[in-house]
Motif scaffolding. Sequence first.
Motif, PDB file in Angstrom:
ATOM      1  N   SER A  73       0.847  -1.193   0.000  1.00 28.77           N
ATOM      2  CA  SER A  73       0.000   0.000   0.000  1.00 28.77           C
ATOM      3  C   SER A  73       0.884   1.244   0.000  1.00 28.77           C
ATOM      4  CB  SER A  73      -0.894   0.006   1.240  1.00 28.77           C
ATOM      5  OG  SER A  73      -0.099   0.192   2.413  1.00 28.77           O
ATOM      6  N   ARG A 106       0.922   3.550   2.206  1.00 29.38           N
ATOM      7  CA  ARG A 106       1.449   3.732   3.567  1.00 29.38           C
ATOM      8  C   ARG A 106       2.651   2.831   3.804  1.00 29.38           C
ATOM      9  NH1 ARG A 106      -2.857   3.470   8.290  1.00 29.38           N
ATOM     10  NH2 ARG A 106      -3.486   5.344   7.144  1.00 29.38           N
ATOM     11  N   GLU A 107       2.577   1.596   3.313  1.00 30.62           N
ATOM     12  CA  GLU A 107       3.707   0.670   3.479  1.00 30.62           C
ATOM     13  C   GLU A 107       4.932   1.144   2.689  1.00 30.62           C
ATOM     14  OE1 GLU A 107       1.496  -3.614   4.210  1.00 30.62           O
ATOM     15  OE2 GLU A 107       1.490  -2.751   2.184  1.00 30.62           O
ATOM     16  N   ARG A 140       5.712   4.275   2.093  1.00 25.61           N
ATOM     17  CA  ARG A 140       6.292   5.405   2.829  1.00 25.61           C
ATOM     18  C   ARG A 140       6.972   4.949   4.123  1.00 25.61           C
ATOM     19  NH1 ARG A 140       1.632   7.517   0.677  1.00 25.61           N
ATOM     20  NH2 ARG A 140       0.426   7.115   2.576  1.00 25.61           N
ATOM     21  N   ARG A 141       6.514   3.835   4.657  1.00 26.11           N
ATOM     22  CA  ARG A 141       7.176   3.297   5.844  1.00 26.11           C
ATOM     23  C   ARG A 141       8.582   2.817   5.477  1.00 26.11           C
ATOM     24  NH1 ARG A 141       3.528  -0.670   7.600  1.00 26.11           N
ATOM     25  NH2 ARG A 141       2.251   1.061   8.377  1.00 26.11           N
TER      26      ARG A 141
END
Length: 390
Positions: free
Chosen positions: A129, A131-132, A134-135
């Motif tokens: 995703s 978010r993943e 950007r993590r």
Amino acid sequence: MSPTSTTSDVLVIGGGIIGLATAWRAAQRGLATAVVDPEPGGGAAQVAAGMLAAVTELHYGEQTLLGLNLASARRYPDFAAELTELTGQDLGYRRCGTLAVALDADDRAHLRELHTLQQQSGLDSQWLSGRECRRLEPMLAPGVRGGLRVDGDHQIDPRRLAGALVAACERAGVVFHRAWAQRLTVVRDRAAGAVLADGTAPAAGQVVLAGGSLSGRLAGIPRDVLPPVRPVKGQVVRLTMPQRPGPFLSRTVRAVVRGSHVYLVPRESGELVVGATSEELGWDTTVTAGGVYELLRDAHELVPGITELPLTETRAGLRPGSPDNAPLLGPTGLEGLSLATGHYRNGVLLTPVTGDALAHVLTTGELPEEARPFTPKRFSPATALTEQPA
């Protein structure tokens, strides 16, 4: 060199990384080998980013090329280790992986299709995703919609690779003729050497043409075996990443932005390579304001902080393109002449397997099985797309 002819078992025309790897491997097999190039280690390797991206470079219709790319990628750890041990030079080889990301819904759909193709081809990639993503890479833009994590796609510094290959060739006894090849020497319907710009005419039992984008311009090659190789311009910029506790980027990041491919390759040295345009402009190697602007604009959409970094270099180079985007490897219709050219966007990746394949040809007369789909004989004379010398 004196004007008298010198003779070797193998004469490699072209001292880029492909020609150097071929010469090194040939010399290791006991063949007296020489290389013709005014600046060995130069050429496209001085511009290339060095992505070893067999998985994320997969394109529809190129599944055969994928097999060769994967075969070469598997050899890279041992290939790099051997070169480093022999020369003592750090090649900048990093097993850092690649993250391909999407910035909008269309890009996301395209990446999903690529992921499906990768899975159908038995390749290892993981859908993440936004978010993943950007993590993993906190400097990515908030708008990233998703991505593919490919831990098996690595990188190397092509400039360091080229320097190490020159050193390896010297250690193996390869002779360097530092001049341009002007004409192929053909004796009794067999390639027998070359005439050089300095007036020398080195002779050889076998000739390998590894001239990159210039391969189709060498005089003396019969038209029916002239390689259909054309230049494809690529512009890159180099930046310097800040020194701080955490990395600016920890792995290669790539994306399609408004239909254009862009990639960011972070080196352990602190250099960040951003590329690359793809332009069909003949032999032009001008760095243009438009090309640099497009690269920085697209890179900024991926990683907004990039515009704060120092700009250290802009370069343009020429990829050797072929009609099917795959290399031309092995014997031609002219006895004694083999090709190692046309690698297009995979020259750095394919260096190990090309060197091995050509050494096998030079010692046995035949291509190894993995390289047979890439014989130059798959093209007819009518497919020749290159400009001829004026």
